[in-house]
Design a protein around this motif. Structure first.
Motif, PDB file in Angstrom:
ATOM      1  N   ALA A 215       0.836  -1.197   0.000  1.00  0.00           N
ATOM      2  CA  ALA A 215       0.000   0.000   0.000  1.00  0.00           C
ATOM      3  C   ALA A 215       0.875   1.254   0.000  1.00  0.00           C
ATOM      4  O   ALA A 215       1.953   1.269   0.585  1.00  0.00           O
ATOM      5  CB  ALA A 215      -0.913  -0.001   1.211  1.00  0.00           C
ATOM      6  N   TYR A 216       0.384   2.287  -0.678  1.00  0.00           N
ATOM      7  CA  TYR A 216       1.084   3.566  -0.754  1.00  0.00           C
ATOM      8  C   TYR A 216       0.135   4.664  -0.309  1.00  0.00           C
ATOM      9  O   TYR A 216      -0.985   4.748  -0.809  1.00  0.00           O
ATOM     10  CB  TYR A 216       1.553   3.841  -2.192  1.00  0.00           C
TER      11      TYR A 216
ATOM     12  N   GLU B  75      -3.650   0.502  -2.960  1.00  0.00           N
ATOM     13  CA  GLU B  75      -3.177  -0.846  -2.650  1.00  0.00           C
ATOM     14  C   GLU B  75      -3.304  -1.745  -3.865  1.00  0.00           C
ATOM     15  O   GLU B  75      -4.405  -1.961  -4.384  1.00  0.00           O
ATOM     16  CB  GLU B  75      -3.978  -1.424  -1.492  1.00  0.00           C
TER      17      GLU B  75
ATOM     18  N   GLN C 242      -3.462  -5.287  -5.674  1.00  0.00           N
ATOM     19  CA  GLN C 242      -3.942  -6.615  -5.302  1.00  0.00           C
ATOM     20  C   GLN C 242      -4.090  -7.463  -6.561  1.00  0.00           C
ATOM     21  O   GLN C 242      -4.306  -6.939  -7.652  1.00  0.00           O
ATOM     22  CB  GLN C 242      -5.291  -6.541  -4.606  1.00  0.00           C
TER      23      GLN C 242
ATOM     24  N   ALA D 140       2.764   1.905  -7.287  1.00  0.00           N
ATOM     25  CA  ALA D 140       1.589   1.039  -7.190  1.00  0.00           C
ATOM     26  C   ALA D 140       1.243   0.458  -8.549  1.00  0.00           C
ATOM     27  O   ALA D 140       0.894  -0.727  -8.662  1.00  0.00           O
ATOM     28  CB  ALA D 140       0.400   1.806  -6.622  1.00  0.00           C
TER      29      ALA D 140
END
Length: 92
Positions: free
Chosen positions: A2-3, A15, A17, A75
């Motif tokens: 996560a950023y 985030e 995923q 990300a």
């Protein structure tokens, strides 16, 4: 991973995923102000597709136009690598 980013005075968390989609991954974005989450689908080449119209996601509650800010490059790179891996797994 996560950023957290501050964009136009708002705190956003992006985030990466794996997600449920076959050959894309996801970046979920949340705003510290609350409200629905945003969603970007990420292709193996790093192309982004906003997808906040999917069930469980929605427009940015703090933006007048409802548009979520673009995720940071890190990300996108994380999500691109995940999508790449999913493509390799699907071909074996």
């Amino acid at each position: 991973m996560a950023y957290e980013c501050v964009i136009d005075g708002q705190i956003y968390v992006f985030e990466a995923q794996y997600g449920e989609e076959l050959e894309t991954s996801r970046i979920i974005v949340r705003c510290a102000a609350g409200g629905p989450e945003g969603l970007f689908l990420v292709q193996r080449d790093g192309a982004l597709e906003p997808a906040d119209d999917l069930p469980g996601f929605g427009p940015n509650p703090v933006a007048v136009d409802g548009v979520w800010p673009l995720p940071p490059a890190q990300a996108i790179d994380d999500a691109r690598r995940m999508a790449e891996r999913k493509g390799l797994d699907a071909s074996t």
